[in-house]
Each structure stands twice: as C-alpha cells, then as structure tokens.
Motif scaffolding. Sequence first.
Motif, PDB file in Angstrom:
ATOM      1  N   ALA A 193       0.829  -1.209   0.000  1.00  0.00           N
ATOM      2  CA  ALA A 193       0.000   0.000   0.000  1.00  0.00           C
ATOM      3  C   ALA A 193       0.864   1.260   0.000  1.00  0.00           C
ATOM      4  O   ALA A 193       0.563   2.237  -0.701  1.00  0.00           O
ATOM      5  CB  ALA A 193      -0.927  -0.007   1.211  1.00  0.00           C
ATOM      6  N   GLY A 194       1.953   1.247   0.763  1.00  0.00           N
ATOM      7  CA  GLY A 194       2.848   2.392   0.791  1.00  0.00           C
ATOM      8  C   GLY A 194       3.527   2.638  -0.547  1.00  0.00           C
ATOM      9  O   GLY A 194       3.656   3.783  -0.991  1.00  0.00           O
ATOM     10  N   LEU A 195       3.971   1.566  -1.222  1.00  0.00           N
ATOM     11  CA  LEU A 195       4.601   1.716  -2.538  1.00  0.00           C
ATOM     12  C   LEU A 195       3.612   2.246  -3.568  1.00  0.00           C
ATOM     13  O   LEU A 195       3.954   3.127  -4.378  1.00  0.00           O
ATOM     14  CB  LEU A 195       5.168   0.362  -2.992  1.00  0.00           C
ATOM     15  CG  LEU A 195       6.392  -0.155  -2.224  1.00  0.00           C
ATOM     16  CD1 LEU A 195       6.751  -1.566  -2.681  1.00  0.00           C
ATOM     17  CD2 LEU A 195       7.582   0.783  -2.405  1.00  0.00           C
ATOM     18  N   LEU A 196       2.382   1.719  -3.554  1.00  0.00           N
ATOM     19  CA  LEU A 196       1.367   2.231  -4.477  1.00  0.00           C
ATOM     20  C   LEU A 196       1.070   3.697  -4.214  1.00  0.00           C
ATOM     21  O   LEU A 196       0.934   4.503  -5.148  1.00  0.00           O
ATOM     22  CB  LEU A 196       0.089   1.399  -4.360  1.00  0.00           C
ATOM     23  CG  LEU A 196       0.156  -0.043  -4.867  1.00  0.00           C
ATOM     24  CD1 LEU A 196      -1.142  -0.775  -4.566  1.00  0.00           C
ATOM     25  CD2 LEU A 196       0.440  -0.078  -6.356  1.00  0.00           C
ATOM     26  N   GLY A 232      -3.170   2.825   8.665  1.00  0.00           N
ATOM     27  CA  GLY A 232      -3.997   3.139   7.504  1.00  0.00           C
ATOM     28  C   GLY A 232      -3.534   2.475   6.232  1.00  0.00           C
ATOM     29  O   GLY A 232      -4.254   2.499   5.225  1.00  0.00           O
ATOM     30  N   TYR A 233      -2.332   1.885   6.254  1.00  0.00           N
ATOM     31  CA  TYR A 233      -1.819   1.202   5.072  1.00  0.00           C
ATOM     32  C   TYR A 233      -2.190  -0.280   5.140  1.00  0.00           C
ATOM     33  O   TYR A 233      -1.716  -1.012   6.000  1.00  0.00           O
ATOM     34  CB  TYR A 233      -0.306   1.371   4.963  1.00  0.00           C
ATOM     35  CG  TYR A 233       0.097   2.763   4.544  1.00  0.00           C
ATOM     36  CD1 TYR A 233       0.084   3.138   3.214  1.00  0.00           C
ATOM     37  CD2 TYR A 233       0.473   3.712   5.491  1.00  0.00           C
ATOM     38  CE1 TYR A 233       0.447   4.413   2.823  1.00  0.00           C
ATOM     39  CE2 TYR A 233       0.828   4.995   5.113  1.00  0.00           C
ATOM     40  CZ  TYR A 233       0.814   5.343   3.772  1.00  0.00           C
ATOM     41  OH  TYR A 233       1.160   6.615   3.392  1.00  0.00           O
ATOM     42  N   GLY A 234      -3.064  -0.694   4.223  1.00  0.00           N
ATOM     43  CA  GLY A 234      -3.530  -2.081   4.199  1.00  0.00           C
ATOM     44  C   GLY A 234      -4.890  -2.215   4.854  1.00  0.00           C
ATOM     45  O   GLY A 234      -5.121  -1.700   5.946  1.00  0.00           O
ATOM     46  N   THR A 235      -5.793  -2.890   4.172  1.00  0.00           N
ATOM     47  CA  THR A 235      -7.130  -3.152   4.716  1.00  0.00           C
ATOM     48  C   THR A 235      -7.369  -4.657   4.725  1.00  0.00           C
ATOM     49  O   THR A 235      -6.500  -5.441   4.350  1.00  0.00           O
ATOM     50  CB  THR A 235      -8.207  -2.454   3.862  1.00  0.00           C
ATOM     51  OG1 THR A 235      -8.245  -3.064   2.556  1.00  0.00           O
ATOM     52  CG2 THR A 235      -7.905  -0.972   3.703  1.00  0.00           C
ATOM     53  N   ASP A 236      -8.542  -5.035   5.175  1.00  0.00           N
ATOM     54  CA  ASP A 236      -8.877  -6.460   5.223  1.00  0.00           C
ATOM     55  C   ASP A 236      -9.163  -7.035   3.838  1.00  0.00           C
ATOM     56  O   ASP A 236      -9.122  -8.259   3.655  1.00  0.00           O
ATOM     57  CB  ASP A 236     -10.094  -6.684   6.121  1.00  0.00           C
ATOM     58  CG  ASP A 236      -9.814  -6.280   7.551  1.00  0.00           C
ATOM     59  OD1 ASP A 236      -8.711  -6.582   8.035  1.00  0.00           O
ATOM     60  OD2 ASP A 236     -10.677  -5.650   8.180  1.00  0.00           O
ATOM     61  N   ARG A 237      -9.446  -6.183   2.865  1.00  0.00           N
ATOM     62  CA  ARG A 237      -9.818  -6.659   1.536  1.00  0.00           C
ATOM     63  C   ARG A 237      -8.735  -6.405   0.494  1.00  0.00           C
ATOM     64  O   ARG A 237      -8.543  -7.205  -0.410  1.00  0.00           O
ATOM     65  CB  ARG A 237     -11.117  -5.979   1.090  1.00  0.00           C
ATOM     66  CG  ARG A 237     -12.316  -6.278   1.989  1.00  0.00           C
ATOM     67  CD  ARG A 237     -13.529  -5.498   1.542  1.00  0.00           C
ATOM     68  NE  ARG A 237     -13.909  -5.856   0.186  1.00  0.00           N
ATOM     69  CZ  ARG A 237     -14.771  -5.147  -0.546  1.00  0.00           C
ATOM     70  NH1 ARG A 237     -15.301  -4.040  -0.059  1.00  0.00           N
ATOM     71  NH2 ARG A 237     -15.074  -5.537  -1.768  1.00  0.00           N
ATOM     72  N   HIS A 238      -8.035  -5.272   0.606  1.00  0.00           N
ATOM     73  CA  HIS A 238      -7.034  -4.908  -0.385  1.00  0.00           C
ATOM     74  C   HIS A 238      -5.847  -4.251   0.297  1.00  0.00           C
ATOM     75  O   HIS A 238      -5.974  -3.692   1.386  1.00  0.00           O
ATOM     76  CB  HIS A 238      -7.617  -3.939  -1.428  1.00  0.00           C
ATOM     77  CG  HIS A 238      -8.788  -4.464  -2.168  1.00  0.00           C
ATOM     78  ND1 HIS A 238     -10.088  -4.180  -1.784  1.00  0.00           N
ATOM     79  CD2 HIS A 238      -8.889  -5.277  -3.252  1.00  0.00           C
ATOM     80  CE1 HIS A 238     -10.923  -4.773  -2.604  1.00  0.00           C
ATOM     81  NE2 HIS A 238     -10.230  -5.453  -3.502  1.00  0.00           N
ATOM     82  N   SER A 277       1.884  10.745   6.314  1.00  0.00           N
ATOM     83  CA  SER A 277       0.708   9.873   6.448  1.00  0.00           C
ATOM     84  C   SER A 277       1.034   8.639   7.276  1.00  0.00           C
ATOM     85  O   SER A 277       0.237   8.218   8.126  1.00  0.00           O
ATOM     86  CB  SER A 277       0.211   9.456   5.063  1.00  0.00           C
ATOM     87  OG  SER A 277      -0.110  10.587   4.279  1.00  0.00           O
ATOM     88  N   ALA A 278       2.218   8.049   7.037  1.00  0.00           N
ATOM     89  CA  ALA A 278       2.607   6.842   7.779  1.00  0.00           C
ATOM     90  C   ALA A 278       2.826   7.139   9.251  1.00  0.00           C
ATOM     91  O   ALA A 278       2.509   6.321  10.116  1.00  0.00           O
ATOM     92  CB  ALA A 278       3.871   6.244   7.160  1.00  0.00           C
ATOM     93  N   ILE A 279       3.370   8.308   9.551  1.00  0.00           N
ATOM     94  CA  ILE A 279       3.598   8.674  10.950  1.00  0.00           C
ATOM     95  C   ILE A 279       2.280   8.986  11.641  1.00  0.00           C
ATOM     96  O   ILE A 279       2.046   8.594  12.786  1.00  0.00           O
ATOM     97  CB  ILE A 279       4.564   9.881  11.031  1.00  0.00           C
ATOM     98  CG1 ILE A 279       5.955   9.474  10.534  1.00  0.00           C
ATOM     99  CG2 ILE A 279       4.642  10.411  12.461  1.00  0.00           C
ATOM    100  CD1 ILE A 279       6.917  10.639  10.403  1.00  0.00           C
ATOM    101  N   ALA A 280       1.384   9.696  10.932  1.00  0.00           N
ATOM    102  CA  ALA A 280       0.110  10.090  11.536  1.00  0.00           C
ATOM    103  C   ALA A 280      -0.810   8.899  11.788  1.00  0.00           C
ATOM    104  O   ALA A 280      -1.460   8.814  12.827  1.00  0.00           O
ATOM    105  CB  ALA A 280      -0.590  11.112  10.630  1.00  0.00           C
TER     106      ALA A 280
END
Length: 723
Positions: free
Chosen positions: A502-505, A562-568, A555-558
């Motif tokens: 998710a972070g790379l995308l 938030g990176y990665g969900t249960d579906r995607h 975003s990653a620090i805050a």
Amino acid sequence: MELKWALLLLGFFLRSCESEGCPIGLQKNRTCVDVNECDTAGVCGNNSLCINTHGSYYCTCIEGFYSTPPNFTADTGQCEDINECVQNVTRCSGDMECKNIDGSYKCVCKDGYRETRLDSACADIDECTDKSHICDKNSECNNIPGSYICKCHRGFTNYGNNQSKCIEMNCDNFKTETEAEEMPIKLKELLSQLRSSCEALVTPDGERKTGEQLMENLFTSTDDLLSAGSVGDGETLSVLLDTVENSMRLICPQLKEPVMRMETHNTYAEVAVTRNQTPPSGSVILSTGSALFNTSWETVVGKSYPGFAFVSLVSYKDMNSSSNLFRNVSRKKSDMEENVTHKLNSKVVTVVVSNPDTKHLSEPVSLIFTHVEERAESKAVAYNCVYWAESERAWSRQGCERAWSNSTHTECSCSHLSSFAVLMSLYPVQDTFELVLITRVGLVLSLLCLFLCILTFRFCRSIQGTRNSIHLHLSVCLFIADLVFLCGISSTHNQVACAIVAGLLHFFFLSAFCWMLLEGVQLYRMVVLVFHTTLKHLYMYAVGYGVPLVIVSISAIAFPKGYGTDRHCWLSLKYDFIWSFLAPVCLIIGLNSLVFVITVWKLAEKFSSLNPDLSKLRTIRGFTVTAVAQLCVLGGMWIFGSFLFYEKVTQVALYLFVILNSLQGALIFIMHCLLSRQVREEYCKLITRICSLKKKKYSEFSTSNHSSQQPLRSDQTSGESKI
C-alpha cells in the motif's frame, strides 16, 4: 314635628322590607328571624365544629386539626390533620417511635422491640434466641439492642452487611503467580492491592477500604494497562479480564449506593445493588453507551440469596481491535470457516452478577451492542456474538447466539456470563473471471508498453531533453506501480507485506501525478519563455520524488495502520485516510488543468501574431494535446479508482478503472513513441540495422559454406583424371 316625620319614615321602611323579603341569613316569619345554618348536615366538613351567628355562621377545627384561616366557611377552607410526629410534640420513649393518626398520634415499638404489658413499655427482641435472624452456620449471631449482627467465621465474609449470610471468600483469585511469562508490573500491583482488601474482609476487625475506593483503584490500574499497550498476549488478556470479574465480585457488595456509575479514560462501569430480607424480582437493565444489558433479578440472584444482590456491566473503550490478539477465533466449532478475516466491531464488555453459578443460567441474558463501524451484512460481511474463552485464549461462539443485527447494532442472547463482544467476519469476495482476465491481460500489456517507453526514452538520442526526462521518470513510476498492483494488491494475508504494498502504491502513483505536473509546467515555459528552455534535474527530482515522499512519510507517521485493509493492500477508508492520496491528486489535477488552459490561451495568441513560428507552435500544440490526453486518462482512472475500494462499488466503475489502468501504458507508448516522427525514424534505423545484421550474417554463412565446398570439387576432379 320632627319626631312625627321619623316615625313615618320608619313605618315606610318596615313596610318595604315586608314586601321585598329579608336579608341573607334571615328568613321571614312575620318579621325577619335568624336562620341556623349549623342545622344543615356536613356544612363544615369533617373534623370541624359549626358555630351559628346572627345572620351567618363559621367553622372551627377540632383538637388535632388546623385550618388557614382558623375560622372559615365551607367555601373558604377545610380542616387538615396536625402531624404531631413531625412537630416533635410527642413524648414517646427511646424504644418507641411516633406514628401519626387522624387528629392525634400514638407511640409504637421500634423494629427489633416488642410491647410489654408493663406500663406499655417496649422490650428488645432477641433475634438470636427466637431464630428470626438469617445468620447461617458460617457465622455467629450476636444480639444488640433493637437488632442483631452476624459475625462471620475466619475465611468467610458478608462484605460488611452485618445482617447477611456469610460467604466463603477465596483470596487466591488475586494471586500474582500465573502462567504468564511476563506479567505487567501494573497488573501485579493491582492484584496485590485486591488481595490485601480481600484478606481484610475475611479477617475480623481488618482495616478495609470502601467499595468506591476499590473500584476507583481497579479502573485506574486498568486504564494504565490499556493505555500503555501492556495487554499484548492472550494470557495477559485472560488474567486482566478474570481480575476485573473477580474484583467486581469483591467490590460490588461493598458499595453504598443502589446504583453507581464510574467512567475513566478507557473504562465505563454501571452497577446496581439491592439489599433486602427478601430476594428482588423483576427486570434489571444496565447501559454503558456502547452496550445495553437486560436480564431479570431472579437470574442475578440464582439459587441462594445471601441478603444482597448485584449486577455490573463494564465496558472497555480502548482495547486494540486491530491487533492479531483480538482476531483469534476458536476453531472448535465446525462452522468457523478458514480463510476468513475476523475483526471486532464493538467494545468489549464484562458482565458480573452475584449469582456464583453463571456457566449455565436458568434463562438467557440479552446484550445489545453498538457497532464501532457502521456496516450492513452482505455476502462479504457477517456478525457473530462471541465471548473470550480464557482456556483457549481466543474468542468463541459457544453459548452465544445472535438474535438480530443491522448496520448499527447487534443483539446477543447468551446462556452464560463472561466478557463479550461482536466479531465481524469478513469473507473473501471472488472477482469474476472476466474482471480478473481483463485486469491481468491489461496490466501485462501496460507493463510491456511502459517497458518499451523506458527503453526508448533512455536510449533514443535524438529526443533527449527535459520533456524526455520527465516522460522517462513518469514511465518508470507507472511501471513500478502497475507491477506492484498486479502482484500485491490482494496480499492481505501478511499485514506487514500488505502495508508495504500500500505504501509503494501510494508513493509511485503520487509520483506519477507529480511528473505530469512537471510536464505541464515545462510546456508552459516552452510557450511563454523559450522553446528550448529546461528545468534543473535537482528541482524535478525534488518535486517528482521529494513531494510524494514527504506526503507518504507524514501519512505513515500520523496513521501507520492506515496502510492495508482487510480486503485490499491499499489505503484505509477509516478516518478518511484515503484523502492522503485523493487530496494531493485533486490538487495536482486542478493545477495541471489551470496550466493547460493558460498554455492553450498563449498558443492561440502566438498563432494570431504577425510573424508566428508555425513549426515550433505546432510542435508545442502536439505536446499539449498529448499531455492533456495523458492527464485525462490517468486522472479519469482515479476518479473511478477513488470509489473502487468501497463496499458498494458498482461493476461499471470497477471495469472502467481496470480498462483505464490498462490503457495508460499503451497510451503513453502510442502518443510519445509511435506518433513521434523522430522516434519512428529511430525505430526504422534500429529495424534496418537488425535486418542488415541478419543479412550480413546470412551472407557470411553462405560464403563460408561455398568455400568449404571448393576443395571437395578439386579432389573429385583429380581423382577422376587418375582413373
């Protein structure tokens, strides 16, 4: 003469009275005589006396009653009882209490005393002798004036309720030695305090803390444990929940108020306590805001009633529902499917009652939970009522059934008591074969085209320049993003790997938009300034890679979860975290659109000038058209892509996103490579070289083959001559 006139006037007045009638309160009997209103029954009402006067009457209260004003009529007042017991005008002895009656009072014996024939005095009732007490075999009955107390034997307690049965207290429930490898220090301190309080209860004349103080200590320590993240494994969680349950059994009987609520940062508790000689009945309802508990007092009491009953509901506000610990589900039941993701969608609550046997209740209890995330049930989502099984260190559905459920609430019906929650089961939704096929074929085609673009922009010398560098980095970003999307968008089984994907995308798609913004700026500079103007590579790298890196880092620090969900493996929709991508994209599209509008306007001015450089202007016009088309494809893709990961995404938006995502690589290859005359010439030269190289190799092969056949023919000729 004057006397005569006076007599005449008096006679005239008397004759007029006779003709017109008597005044009120008098009646005519030749002359006007007084009427006795007191002869009318009930004219003054109860508890009063009627006193007649000439032409009227008034009422007055009898002894023991009063009125305001003291004298009144039937229309102006009535007599009310004087409460002598309140006005302290009685003379009841110390063993008696005043009881008010109409117009008077009487002295009766207080509870715990009985009347004697001697001077109407009261004597103490010895409850211990006549066995009217409820003390059991675990205590001794001690008579005191007007009452009695049950003094518990060592090891038993009645929680300070001296007229209740004594219950055995096991203080080993608060031992600090457990199977947990490393018990948090705060939990050890809490258990030590509770053990001391427990031992004080079972020790005669032990120093005790109040129930309110113990409850405050319990939830303060629980707050510290949850805030510090000390509950990191199943054993520690089991110890904490068991400690809360045993603590409420220790604390609730000592509370003074019948209803008590206590709220801290991470907990909320509501307790109902009743004390009476007879067991309570009826329903009892407790609520903590996130859960509502409903049962009957008969279930709370159970088979044995010790003289008190209590029920408590404790809610934990900040237990980490995203941790793997809270996703563990017991596999004992065959209906727990594999490959299903589980997630808590309610607050965890603990229910404790005075009934010591809560493993098999006589009737089920009801719990209504409020969902943390509003989400309706579907093929991909199902709600389950679960409790924490301490022996398995996992959530289990045994003994708990779901009564009903909607997008906001779920009602659970359970036949035992423990710590409960609502577990949301997320089932994998299989995409259709057509969609999977289009996605894979389209992305492979896009990757192939982008790879050709990268080779072209890198090695084609005739097109080297600022725009070419921008196109090269744009192609690299889209190539990496598409490759990661193809390989890792569905890798949700590993949370860390999914977060990295998710972070790379997030980074490479933002970077692609930033490079498109740089292309728009470069076109504007070519029109307004000089055709062959350039941008420094350092500035381009700062915008193309530096800005996305800053956005992703913040975003990653805050919100790292938030990176990665249960579906995607993409950005979470929680807390609108998706806008860490959509907001910069919308801003870049807006800026690029503004730049393109200004560029087209300037181009129109250039074409209308007296001496336009048509060749350069037509080149810039072509560049602008391709850049706008490129922005429309990539921007339009994410207009549909912004709704892609929502639950109610339409199939139309899904297919449009896949198609546009597949076309972007082919579009860049067609517009910047195949439609470019210089690139086509380079391709022709390359093809010519390859073909000439093949011809040369073929010619060399033919020549070598021919030379090898010549000696053979010479030998054959000489041989023939010899013959």
